[in-house]
Write a protein that holds these residues in place. Structure first.
Motif, PDB file in Angstrom:
ATOM      1  N   ASP A   1     -27.038 -19.336   3.384  1.00  0.00           N
ATOM      2  CA  ASP A   1     -27.058 -18.174   2.484  1.00  0.00           C
ATOM      3  C   ASP A   1     -25.684 -18.076   1.829  1.00  0.00           C
ATOM      4  O   ASP A   1     -24.673 -18.066   2.537  1.00  0.00           O
ATOM      5  CB  ASP A   1     -27.335 -16.892   3.273  1.00  0.00           C
ATOM      6  CG  ASP A   1     -28.754 -16.873   3.810  1.00  0.00           C
ATOM      7  OD1 ASP A   1     -29.594 -17.607   3.265  1.00  0.00           O
ATOM      8  OD2 ASP A   1     -29.014 -16.151   4.790  1.00  0.00           O
TER       9      ASP A   1
ATOM     10  N   PHE B   1     -24.951 -16.305  -1.746  1.00  0.00           N
ATOM     11  CA  PHE B   1     -24.808 -15.055  -2.524  1.00  0.00           C
ATOM     12  C   PHE B   1     -23.452 -14.961  -3.219  1.00  0.00           C
ATOM     13  O   PHE B   1     -22.704 -14.013  -3.040  1.00  0.00           O
ATOM     14  CB  PHE B   1     -25.081 -13.828  -1.636  1.00  0.00           C
ATOM     15  CG  PHE B   1     -26.511 -13.766  -1.180  1.00  0.00           C
ATOM     16  CD1 PHE B   1     -27.503 -13.335  -2.036  1.00  0.00           C
ATOM     17  CD2 PHE B   1     -26.862 -14.182   0.101  1.00  0.00           C
ATOM     18  CE1 PHE B   1     -28.831 -13.308  -1.628  1.00  0.00           C
ATOM     19  CE2 PHE B   1     -28.180 -14.165   0.516  1.00  0.00           C
ATOM     20  CZ  PHE B   1     -29.162 -13.728  -0.353  1.00  0.00           C
TER      21      PHE B   1
ATOM     22  N   GLY C   1     -40.308 -23.040  -8.609  1.00  0.00           N
ATOM     23  CA  GLY C   1     -41.099 -21.808  -8.577  1.00  0.00           C
ATOM     24  C   GLY C   1     -40.218 -20.603  -8.845  1.00  0.00           C
ATOM     25  O   GLY C   1     -38.990 -20.701  -8.846  1.00  0.00           O
ATOM     26  N   HIS C   2     -40.867 -19.474  -9.057  1.00  0.00           N
ATOM     27  CA  HIS C   2     -40.172 -18.238  -9.419  1.00  0.00           C
ATOM     28  C   HIS C   2     -40.907 -17.094  -8.761  1.00  0.00           C
ATOM     29  O   HIS C   2     -42.124 -17.087  -8.721  1.00  0.00           O
ATOM     30  CB  HIS C   2     -40.216 -18.120 -10.961  1.00  0.00           C
ATOM     31  CG  HIS C   2     -39.917 -16.750 -11.467  1.00  0.00           C
ATOM     32  ND1 HIS C   2     -40.791 -16.074 -12.285  1.00  0.00           N
ATOM     33  CD2 HIS C   2     -38.864 -15.931 -11.299  1.00  0.00           C
ATOM     34  CE1 HIS C   2     -40.268 -14.894 -12.586  1.00  0.00           C
ATOM     35  NE2 HIS C   2     -39.110 -14.789 -12.002  1.00  0.00           N
ATOM     36  N   TRP C   3     -40.196 -16.169  -8.157  1.00  0.00           N
ATOM     37  CA  TRP C   3     -40.839 -14.964  -7.642  1.00  0.00           C
ATOM     38  C   TRP C   3     -39.906 -13.778  -7.837  1.00  0.00           C
ATOM     39  O   TRP C   3     -38.720 -13.957  -8.106  1.00  0.00           O
ATOM     40  CB  TRP C   3     -41.257 -15.109  -6.184  1.00  0.00           C
ATOM     41  CG  TRP C   3     -40.174 -15.075  -5.167  1.00  0.00           C
ATOM     42  CD1 TRP C   3     -39.755 -14.009  -4.448  1.00  0.00           C
ATOM     43  CD2 TRP C   3     -39.380 -16.187  -4.730  1.00  0.00           C
ATOM     44  NE1 TRP C   3     -38.750 -14.377  -3.599  1.00  0.00           N
ATOM     45  CE2 TRP C   3     -38.498 -15.702  -3.748  1.00  0.00           C
ATOM     46  CE3 TRP C   3     -39.325 -17.535  -5.067  1.00  0.00           C
ATOM     47  CZ2 TRP C   3     -37.578 -16.506  -3.108  1.00  0.00           C
ATOM     48  CZ3 TRP C   3     -38.411 -18.350  -4.432  1.00  0.00           C
ATOM     49  CH2 TRP C   3     -37.552 -17.842  -3.465  1.00  0.00           C
ATOM     50  N   ILE C   4     -40.498 -12.585  -7.728  1.00  0.00           N
ATOM     51  CA  ILE C   4     -39.746 -11.364  -8.024  1.00  0.00           C
ATOM     52  C   ILE C   4     -39.758 -10.448  -6.807  1.00  0.00           C
ATOM     53  O   ILE C   4     -40.813 -10.271  -6.179  1.00  0.00           O
ATOM     54  CB  ILE C   4     -40.377 -10.616  -9.225  1.00  0.00           C
ATOM     55  CG1 ILE C   4     -40.340 -11.511 -10.468  1.00  0.00           C
ATOM     56  CG2 ILE C   4     -39.650  -9.305  -9.502  1.00  0.00           C
ATOM     57  CD1 ILE C   4     -41.154 -10.973 -11.633  1.00  0.00           C
ATOM     58  N   SER C   5     -38.593  -9.907  -6.467  1.00  0.00           N
ATOM     59  CA  SER C   5     -38.573  -8.850  -5.454  1.00  0.00           C
ATOM     60  C   SER C   5     -38.043  -7.586  -6.118  1.00  0.00           C
ATOM     61  O   SER C   5     -37.367  -7.652  -7.151  1.00  0.00           O
ATOM     62  CB  SER C   5     -37.704  -9.261  -4.264  1.00  0.00           C
ATOM     63  OG  SER C   5     -36.394  -9.538  -4.677  1.00  0.00           O
ATOM     64  N   HIS C   6     -38.376  -6.451  -5.536  1.00  0.00           N
ATOM     65  CA  HIS C   6     -38.007  -5.169  -6.152  1.00  0.00           C
ATOM     66  C   HIS C   6     -36.999  -4.425  -5.281  1.00  0.00           C
ATOM     67  O   HIS C   6     -37.184  -4.353  -4.079  1.00  0.00           O
ATOM     68  CB  HIS C   6     -39.247  -4.285  -6.329  1.00  0.00           C
ATOM     69  CG  HIS C   6     -40.266  -4.916  -7.210  1.00  0.00           C
ATOM     70  ND1 HIS C   6     -40.387  -4.593  -8.536  1.00  0.00           N
ATOM     71  CD2 HIS C   6     -41.180  -5.869  -6.969  1.00  0.00           C
ATOM     72  CE1 HIS C   6     -41.352  -5.323  -9.070  1.00  0.00           C
ATOM     73  NE2 HIS C   6     -41.853  -6.106  -8.134  1.00  0.00           N
ATOM     74  N   GLN C   7     -35.962  -3.931  -5.906  1.00  0.00           N
ATOM     75  CA  GLN C   7     -35.004  -3.051  -5.215  1.00  0.00           C
ATOM     76  C   GLN C   7     -34.939  -1.782  -6.038  1.00  0.00           C
ATOM     77  O   GLN C   7     -34.241  -1.730  -7.047  1.00  0.00           O
ATOM     78  CB  GLN C   7     -33.610  -3.691  -5.148  1.00  0.00           C
ATOM     79  CG  GLN C   7     -33.551  -5.050  -4.486  1.00  0.00           C
ATOM     80  CD  GLN C   7     -33.842  -4.976  -3.002  1.00  0.00           C
ATOM     81  OE1 GLN C   7     -34.084  -3.909  -2.442  1.00  0.00           O
ATOM     82  NE2 GLN C   7     -33.836  -6.111  -2.342  1.00  0.00           N
ATOM     83  N   GLY C   8     -35.680  -0.747  -5.612  1.00  0.00           N
ATOM     84  CA  GLY C   8     -35.777   0.433  -6.440  1.00  0.00           C
ATOM     85  C   GLY C   8     -36.431   0.049  -7.761  1.00  0.00           C
ATOM     86  O   GLY C   8     -37.392  -0.702  -7.779  1.00  0.00           O
ATOM     87  N   TYR C   9     -35.872   0.565  -8.874  1.00  0.00           N
ATOM     88  CA  TYR C   9     -36.445   0.237 -10.176  1.00  0.00           C
ATOM     89  C   TYR C   9     -36.037  -1.155 -10.660  1.00  0.00           C
ATOM     90  O   TYR C   9     -36.610  -1.691 -11.582  1.00  0.00           O
ATOM     91  CB  TYR C   9     -35.979   1.271 -11.228  1.00  0.00           C
ATOM     92  CG  TYR C   9     -36.802   2.537 -11.249  1.00  0.00           C
ATOM     93  CD1 TYR C   9     -37.775   2.775 -10.287  1.00  0.00           C
ATOM     94  CD2 TYR C   9     -36.601   3.507 -12.231  1.00  0.00           C
ATOM     95  CE1 TYR C   9     -38.511   3.940 -10.295  1.00  0.00           C
ATOM     96  CE2 TYR C   9     -37.343   4.673 -12.251  1.00  0.00           C
ATOM     97  CZ  TYR C   9     -38.294   4.890 -11.282  1.00  0.00           C
ATOM     98  OH  TYR C   9     -39.020   6.047 -11.307  1.00  0.00           O
TER      99      TYR C   9
ATOM    100  N   SER D   1     -36.400 -21.083  -7.552  1.00  0.00           N
ATOM    101  CA  SER D   1     -36.206 -22.222  -6.654  1.00  0.00           C
ATOM    102  C   SER D   1     -36.068 -23.462  -7.551  1.00  0.00           C
ATOM    103  O   SER D   1     -36.983 -23.767  -8.324  1.00  0.00           O
ATOM    104  CB  SER D   1     -37.429 -22.307  -5.745  1.00  0.00           C
ATOM    105  OG  SER D   1     -37.637 -23.608  -5.341  1.00  0.00           O
TER     106      SER D   1
ATOM    107  N   ARG E   1     -29.109 -19.276  -2.108  1.00  0.00           N
ATOM    108  CA  ARG E   1     -29.213 -20.225  -0.978  1.00  0.00           C
ATOM    109  C   ARG E   1     -29.015 -21.634  -1.491  1.00  0.00           C
ATOM    110  O   ARG E   1     -29.336 -21.946  -2.643  1.00  0.00           O
ATOM    111  CB  ARG E   1     -30.613 -20.160  -0.347  1.00  0.00           C
ATOM    112  CG  ARG E   1     -30.820 -18.990   0.553  1.00  0.00           C
ATOM    113  CD  ARG E   1     -31.937 -19.231   1.536  1.00  0.00           C
ATOM    114  NE  ARG E   1     -33.195 -19.612   0.909  1.00  0.00           N
ATOM    115  CZ  ARG E   1     -34.254 -20.016   1.602  1.00  0.00           C
ATOM    116  NH1 ARG E   1     -34.203 -20.114   2.903  1.00  0.00           N
ATOM    117  NH2 ARG E   1     -35.374 -20.337   0.993  1.00  0.00           N
TER     118      ARG E   1
END
Lengths: 412, 84
Positions: free
Chosen positions: B5, B7, B40-48, B55, B79
């Motif tokens: 990890d 970041f 690939g591509h994905w979305i996570s949500h943090q509040g709005y 990847s 990562r």
């Protein structure tokens, strides 16, 4: 006339299960992991257990629930991953998108596991196998994950069928032949038959579903109580449960192991409060209330204690829930040994579809919770936290979604 | 093969097309990596706000997970896969 009543009598239920879900997602999104033994659950030097193993790792003897150090000893070449709930949830949303193209009647029982009721929509497509193939192909193309599908007249038989030809299999049980289909299968494939139940049945020389189905219903009840009747019905191909778009969970739990065993009560209580906050948020998000709260403590000598307590009235207020948690914890924590693991659970869950109280105090708590939820939905879960949980900052990194706990649960 | 990890903030050249964002190349630790393959591509949500995860395989055949935060328009290397 006969044909019409036949159509209405028989349902078409798909049970769809992703194969080695977490490991498949990792392999699907990273070509360098494909064909290699992948273990999701934690790094090899961490505490914890295998959550999911890829089929390559399973072939080398790795099983779900195995301690990570044991998995490392058995398969040193395996790739160990912590996993990411956010990633798995995003993939699960793709599944949902695909399933909803075929029917609105979709019941998710977990991130990777769903029932689809296609009774009213199946006639729109060439065949049931065609639908299964189309769903599998679409999901594989978009996520790289393979699915196993069971098709039957009932949920229980569809679930058993989906597990028979893994990975990527489709098993279709013709309507009206559920009992014959199930009869030769091993009795432990029935939902509700775990290891100890299987042993009891083996003592009675009951090895197959058919042998269990032939028992009088009363005997099944004597063996396994009320649950015995349900299992007996499943064995006979009977399962009246409909596919529900919304299910009320029987229990919601959150637990975590500490990175190092601790006797620091500020950290333990802070963790309990943090876990309570997360459960309360989940309850409110789903418009649910719970009546019973449970606390679990695991000590460094691996002994575990758990206790539950019911409240006078159901609640989803984190303050009220934590008051009960604190009481249970005080009663439960009697040993002067460091704590390794802790967890909270809530049960006796019911929908919140009535006004809970006419009095000001409860109403102002509800308004406060609603304001807290609104702020969190805009700025993330950590935007507002009880002060005691800030103690955890000493131990854990955090992001907007919460503290990054040691071995976070991958399913929530 | 191990995953780390990271970041760490990075500079990214990317393009927007048909409502989609795609990274093309990025600079990390003074080195420029060209993106050879988007896995690939994905979305996570943090509040709005949304976090877009990508990847990718770079031209050096290394695996990276890149992260784009829609709230502050920052990119990070989330990562990296080492060895193997």
């Amino acid at each position: 006339m006969t044909k019409i009543s036949y159509t209405f009598m028989h349902k078409t239920i798909f049970h769809i299960d992703a194969d080695a879900f977490f490991a498949s997602v990792e392999q699907g999104f990273n070509p360098r992991l494909r064909g290699k033994p992948v273990i999701v659950g934690g790094k090899e030097n961490q505490r914890g257990v295998v959550h999911t193993a890829s089929y390559e790792a399973r072939a080398l003897g790795i099983r779900t629930g195995m301690p990570l150090f044991k998995a490392k000893a058995l398969c040193p070449q395996a790739i160990f991953l912590k996993g990411s709930y956010d990633h798995y949830r995003a993939v699960s949303e793709v599944f949902q998108e695909v399933y909803l193209k075929y029917t609105p009647q979709v019941e998710f029982t977990s991130l990777d596991d769903a029932y689809l009721d296609l009774s009213g929509a199946a006639h729109l497509y060439p065949s049931l196998q065609w639908i299964a193939a189309a769903i599998k192909e679409d999901v594989y193309r978009r996520t790289g994950v393979t699915l196993s599908v069971g098709i039957s007249n009932t949920k229980a038989t569809a679930r058993i069928a989906s597990g028979l030809n893994k990975p990527a299999g489709v098993v279709c049980v013709p309507a009206g032949q559920e009992k014959e289909f199930l009869a030769p299968l091993s009795v432990d494939l029935l939902p509700g038959i775990g290891r100890s139940a299987k042993e009891r049945l083996l003592d009675l020389r009951i090895f197959t579903v058919g042998q269990f189905a032939r028992l009088p219903k009363m005997v099944a009840e004597q063996l396994f109580g009320k649950n015995g009747i349900k299992i007996w019905m499943y064995a006979n191909g009977i399962d009246p449960r409909p596919v529900k778009r919304r299910i009320i969970p029987r229990q919601i739990s959150r637990e975590t192991s500490f990175e190092e065993d601790t006797s620091d009560m500020k950290i333990v209580k802070g963790t309990l409060q943090y876990l309570t906050e997360r459960i309360a948020k989940k309850l409110r998000q789903q418009n649910l209330l719970c009546r019973t709260v449970g606390v679990k403590i695991g000590y460094s000598d691996f002994k575990r204690h758990a206790q539950t307590r019911s409240m006078e009235y159901p609640s989803n207020d984190s303050g009220e829930l934590f008051t009960v948690v604190e009481k249970i914890f005080t009663e439960l924590h009697l040993r002067r040994i460091r704590i390794r693991h802790t967890g909270i659970s809530v049960s006796q869950i019911e929908p919140q579809n009535y006004q809970r109280s006419l009095f000001n105090e409860a109403m102002s708590r509800e308004s406060l919770n609603s304001a807290v939820d609104d702020i969190r939905s805009r700025f993330g879960f950590m935007a507002l936290m009880p002060a005691d949980t800030l103690e955890l900052k000493r131990k854990y990194r955090m992001d907007a979604g919460g503290y990054i706990l040691h071995n976070p649960a991958l399913t929530r | 093969m191990t995953f780390e990890d990271i970041f760490e903030p990075i500079e990214v050249i990317s393009y927007f097309k048909e409502g989609k964002l795609r990274p093309l190349r990025f600079r990390w630790n003074g080195r420029v990596y060209k993106i050879k393959q988007l896995n690939g591509h994905w979305i996570s949500h943090q509040g709005y706000s949304k976090e877009h995860h990508y990847s990718i395989i770079s031209d050096s055949s290394d695996y990276f997970e890149l992260l784009f935060n829609s709230a502050d328009f920052d990119w990070q290397v989330a990562r990296v896969c080492l060895g193997g």
